[in-house]
Design a protein around this motif. Sequence first.
Motif, PDB file in Angstrom:
ATOM      1  N   ALA A  33     -31.533 -61.258 -60.217  1.00 23.61           N
ATOM      2  CA  ALA A  33     -31.529 -62.498 -61.003  1.00 23.61           C
ATOM      3  C   ALA A  33     -31.966 -62.216 -62.430  1.00 23.61           C
ATOM      4  O   ALA A  33     -31.395 -62.753 -63.387  1.00 23.61           O
ATOM      5  N   ILE A  50     -32.703 -64.740 -53.104  1.00 24.12           N
ATOM      6  CA  ILE A  50     -33.332 -65.291 -54.305  1.00 24.12           C
ATOM      7  C   ILE A  50     -34.532 -66.128 -53.873  1.00 24.12           C
ATOM      8  O   ILE A  50     -34.417 -66.990 -53.004  1.00 24.12           O
ATOM      9  N   GLY A  61     -37.002 -65.958 -58.630  1.00 22.36           N
ATOM     10  CA  GLY A  61     -35.628 -65.705 -59.057  1.00 22.36           C
ATOM     11  C   GLY A  61     -34.918 -66.963 -59.513  1.00 22.36           C
ATOM     12  O   GLY A  61     -34.164 -66.954 -60.484  1.00 22.36           O
TER      13      GLY A  61
END
Length: 186
Positions: free
Chosen positions: A109, A131, A135
Amino acid sequence: VSEAPALLGDLRERRGGCSRRGVVGGAPAPALWGIRELTLSYNPLCTEGLQSLSESSNWSNLLQLRLLNYEDRAGAVTEDAGERFFRSLVAPNLRTLRVTGVPVQSKGALMLSQSSTLPGLRILDLSRTGITAEGARILVEAENLQQLIGLYLELNPLGDGVERLTSPDVMPMLRFLDLRQTSVPM
């Protein structure tokens, strides 16, 4: 043009396991200069294949890239592979990027948020990529991603990582947001 049949032939030949050649294996990917849309979903994806894809010599005409890694084999795609993929991907006309099931994590990310090589990106799908709240915050605050109209983060352990999306100064063009099964508090 002559390279496309070889690419397609390589993908057709692969059955199970991780190919070590061609676009999904360890050898360099062909120059994909004429391809506008590339979907490699439901192919066993390896770390080497992801790296080979991102290092392809020319993605200048590519508008859509879809990678759905359906296999959850341990070690098939390493966590660093997502980071390297976003660091080296250069696709100035890319509008849609769907990378699902690849361990992007917060490092990936961060690389995506710092990328200056995807100026036309409008739809980003990072479903099932690991994620986290950190992130998600990186993505929604990234200056180069403020033009997104679609953000898909389904099946990621986000928790409260998307509270910034309620602020009017972040992602003002966002029209589609997928937070299914993300543990976002309601």
